[in-house]
Design an enzyme around this catalytic site. Structure first.
Site, PDB file in Angstrom:
ATOM      1  N   HIS A 107      -7.397   0.835  -6.338  1.00  0.00           N
ATOM      2  CA  HIS A 107      -7.794  -0.276  -5.041  1.00  0.00           C
ATOM      3  C   HIS A 107      -8.261  -1.321  -5.519  1.00  0.00           C
ATOM      4  O   HIS A 107      -9.457  -1.517  -5.412  1.00  0.00           O
ATOM      5  CB  HIS A 107      -8.476   0.775  -4.128  1.00  0.00           C
ATOM      6  CG  HIS A 107      -8.419   0.029  -2.613  1.00  0.00           C
ATOM      7  ND1 HIS A 107      -7.710  -1.083  -2.470  1.00  0.00           N
ATOM      8  CD2 HIS A 107      -8.952   0.530  -1.551  1.00  0.00           C
ATOM      9  CE1 HIS A 107      -8.000  -1.059  -1.225  1.00  0.00           C
ATOM     10  NE2 HIS A 107      -8.719  -0.523  -0.558  1.00  0.00           N
ATOM     11  N   CYS A 160     -16.410   1.861   1.058  1.00  0.00           N
ATOM     12  CA  CYS A 160     -14.888   0.932   1.027  1.00  0.00           C
ATOM     13  C   CYS A 160     -14.384   0.819   2.500  1.00  0.00           C
ATOM     14  O   CYS A 160     -13.925   0.014   3.079  1.00  0.00           O
ATOM     15  CB  CYS A 160     -13.989   1.050   0.372  1.00  0.00           C
ATOM     16  SG  CYS A 160     -13.274   3.067   0.439  1.00  0.00           S
ATOM     17  N   ARG A 202       0.916  -1.134   0.062  1.00  0.00           N
ATOM     18  CA  ARG A 202      -0.034  -0.078  -0.096  1.00  0.00           C
ATOM     19  C   ARG A 202       0.953   1.305  -0.034  1.00  0.00           C
ATOM     20  O   ARG A 202       1.716   1.506   0.881  1.00  0.00           O
ATOM     21  CB  ARG A 202      -0.917   0.108   1.334  1.00  0.00           C
ATOM     22  CG  ARG A 202      -1.619   1.246   1.472  1.00  0.00           C
ATOM     23  CD  ARG A 202      -2.729   1.224   2.520  1.00  0.00           C
ATOM     24  NE  ARG A 202      -3.818   0.745   2.038  1.00  0.00           N
ATOM     25  CZ  ARG A 202      -5.059   0.784   2.337  1.00  0.00           C
ATOM     26  NH1 ARG A 202      -5.156   1.384   3.528  1.00  0.00           N
ATOM     27  NH2 ARG A 202      -6.098   0.092   1.982  1.00  0.00           N
ATOM     28  N   ARG A 258     -13.519  -8.560   1.668  1.00  0.00           N
ATOM     29  CA  ARG A 258     -12.043  -8.417   1.527  1.00  0.00           C
ATOM     30  C   ARG A 258     -11.295  -9.546   1.758  1.00  0.00           C
ATOM     31  O   ARG A 258     -10.215  -9.772   1.035  1.00  0.00           O
ATOM     32  CB  ARG A 258     -11.608  -7.124   2.413  1.00  0.00           C
ATOM     33  CG  ARG A 258     -12.078  -5.634   2.131  1.00  0.00           C
ATOM     34  CD  ARG A 258     -11.530  -5.371   0.724  1.00  0.00           C
ATOM     35  NE  ARG A 258     -10.126  -5.271   0.848  1.00  0.00           N
ATOM     36  CZ  ARG A 258      -9.519  -4.009   1.211  1.00  0.00           C
ATOM     37  NH1 ARG A 258      -9.999  -3.121   1.557  1.00  0.00           N
ATOM     38  NH2 ARG A 258      -8.091  -4.137   0.944  1.00  0.00           N
ATOM     39  N   GLN A 306     -10.078  -3.945  -2.991  1.00  0.00           N
ATOM     40  CA  GLN A 306     -11.497  -3.417  -2.781  1.00  0.00           C
ATOM     41  C   GLN A 306     -12.611  -3.659  -3.500  1.00  0.00           C
ATOM     42  O   GLN A 306     -13.696  -3.944  -3.421  1.00  0.00           O
ATOM     43  CB  GLN A 306     -11.261  -1.976  -2.192  1.00  0.00           C
ATOM     44  CG  GLN A 306     -12.754  -1.272  -2.013  1.00  0.00           C
ATOM     45  CD  GLN A 306     -12.926  -1.982  -0.555  1.00  0.00           C
ATOM     46  OE1 GLN A 306     -12.112  -1.944   0.514  1.00  0.00           O
ATOM     47  NE2 GLN A 306     -14.107  -2.303  -0.317  1.00  0.00           N
ATOM     48  N   ASP A 327     -17.092   7.467  -1.595  1.00  0.00           N
ATOM     49  CA  ASP A 327     -15.957   7.226  -0.957  1.00  0.00           C
ATOM     50  C   ASP A 327     -15.555   8.867  -0.340  1.00  0.00           C
ATOM     51  O   ASP A 327     -16.312   9.481  -0.497  1.00  0.00           O
ATOM     52  CB  ASP A 327     -14.857   6.937  -1.707  1.00  0.00           C
ATOM     53  CG  ASP A 327     -13.577   6.354  -1.055  1.00  0.00           C
ATOM     54  OD1 ASP A 327     -13.270   6.378  -0.005  1.00  0.00           O
ATOM     55  OD2 ASP A 327     -12.400   6.568  -1.825  1.00  0.00           O
TER      56      ASP A 327
HETATM   57  N1  NVA Z   1     -10.105   7.025  -1.366  1.00  0.00           N
HETATM   58  C1  NVA Z   1      -9.571   6.322  -0.050  1.00  0.00           C
HETATM   59  C2  NVA Z   1      -9.914   4.959   0.156  1.00  0.00           C
HETATM   60  C3  NVA Z   1      -9.396   4.265   1.300  1.00  0.00           C
HETATM   61  C4  NVA Z   1      -9.589   2.889   1.500  1.00  0.00           C
HETATM   62  C5  NVA Z   1      -8.069   6.710   0.238  1.00  0.00           C
HETATM   63  O1  NVA Z   1      -7.343   6.473  -0.597  1.00  0.00           O
HETATM   64  O2  NVA Z   1      -8.056   7.174   1.605  1.00  0.00           O
HETATM   65  N1   CP Z   2     -11.025  -0.203   2.693  1.00  0.00           N
HETATM   66  C1   CP Z   2     -10.045  -0.118   2.986  1.00  0.00           C
HETATM   67  O1   CP Z   2      -8.950  -0.333   2.306  1.00  0.00           O
HETATM   68  O2   CP Z   2      -9.545  -0.036   4.242  1.00  0.00           O
HETATM   69  P1   CP Z   2      -8.320   0.327   5.135  1.00  0.00           P
HETATM   70  O3   CP Z   2      -7.763   1.641   4.632  1.00  0.00           O
HETATM   71  O4   CP Z   2      -8.729   0.301   6.722  1.00  0.00           O
HETATM   72  O5   CP Z   2      -7.428  -0.780   4.723  1.00  0.00           O
END
Ligand code: NVA
Ligand code: CP
Length: 301
Positions: free
Chosen positions: A129, A260, A102, A288, A132, A220
């Protein structure tokens, strides 16, 4: 399939295979049927951003598959002090069976795959992502029976979630309607991809137009990880881009709502709609685990 870097790389057949395997692994877990497909394998999990779901579901999933997960915070790795990805990839390839990462830049994930020789799984970048969205597609299929012909509506930022949803839903035969402000549209690469689907894709400014007759509504956060400094500016830009009761009346009567998570209640979604659809949203979070286990088995078994 050698890696999971972005939805754009997957064929419809590969997506369906992952979803089918995810359903099977979910069934096996619920019925206490062991499935140690990754016995003796190791997964390195590199996190340059916070996570609850991704970290815990990958770690638990790897354990359930008989393998061993290693949590690698970028604060502790030399990558956090500037060691090049090319070198990190070549070193970690000699110890691990796979890597989940990540991070911010999509290029970093692509480089890990390019320079290493083990499977790489994208656990979220600024661009996409995919883990997800595989869980989202699994959840939609679980609630609706099939995917083709359904309408998915995304409200809000043209961000990593929007990008992956557009690609994943179109590849699965769904139509996609996205409502976002002009300055927050998905990147050109995604719009060019979507343009190939003709009238199955529309992008509009007005959430009400996008929500019309939708089977699935998704939103989101307005400010993603790394955009905290722009939070106030974004709150102004996204005012009105909210899933609320009024928007729900325009969708199909049996429309489902996904998020998500983490969610910001009364920003992108009202508390009321969130709680009315908590069943789907938390099934989505659970999925997930199953979807990622399917990805790991496909790539690493
Ligand atoms: N768009 C959000 C998704 C988190 C799972 C982010 O990148 O923070
Ligand atoms: N939806 C998601 O990816 O959650 P986290 O940021 O908690 O991993």
């Amino acid at each position: 399939m050698k890696h999971l870097l972005k939805m754009l790389d997957l064929s419809t057949e590969e997506i369906t295979e992952i979803l089918d395997l995810a359903d099977q692994l979910k069934y096996e877990l619920k019925h206490n049927i062991p499935h140690p497909h990754l016995k003796g394998k190791t997964l390195g999990m590199i996190f340059q951003k916070a996570s609850t779901r991704t970290r815990v579901s990958f770690e638990t999933g790897m354990y359930q598959l008989g393998g061993y997960p290693l949590f690698l915070s970028s604060n502790d790795l030399q990558i956090g002090r500037g060691e090049p990805v090319q070198d990190t990839a070549r070193v970690l390839s000699r110890y691990l069976s796979g890597i989940m990462i990540r991070t911010f830049e999509q290029q970093e994930v692509e480089d890990l795959a390019k320079y290493g020789d083990i499977p790489i799984i994208n656990g979220l970048t600024d661009f996409c992502h995919p883990c997800q969205v595989l869980a989202d597609l699994m959840t939609i299929r679980e609630f609706k029976g099939s995917l083709a012909g359904l309408k998915m509506c995304f409200i809000g930022d043209g961000n990593n979630m929007a990008n992956s949803l557009i690609v994943g839903c179109l590849k699965c035969g769904m139509s996609v309607s996205i409502a976002c402000p002009d300055d927050y549209q998905p990147p050109r690469e995604i719009l060019d991809f979507a343009a190939g689907y003709g009238d199955k894709f529309e992008m509009v400014n007005c959430p009400k137009t996008a929500a019309k007759d939708a089977d699935v509504l998704i939103t989101d956060v307005w400010a993603s990880m790394g955009q905290e400094g722009e939070a106030e500016k974004r709150k102004k830009a996204f005012a009105g881009y909210q899933i609320n009761d009024e928007l729900m009346t325009l969708a199909k009567a049996d429309a489902m709502v996904l998020h998500c998570l983490p969610a910001h209640r009364e920003e992108e979604i009202t508390e009321k709609v969130f709680e009315a659809h908590a069943k789907e949203i938390f099934e989505e979070a659970e999925n997930r685990l199953h979807a990622q286990k399917a990805v790991m088995v496909k790539l690493m078994a």
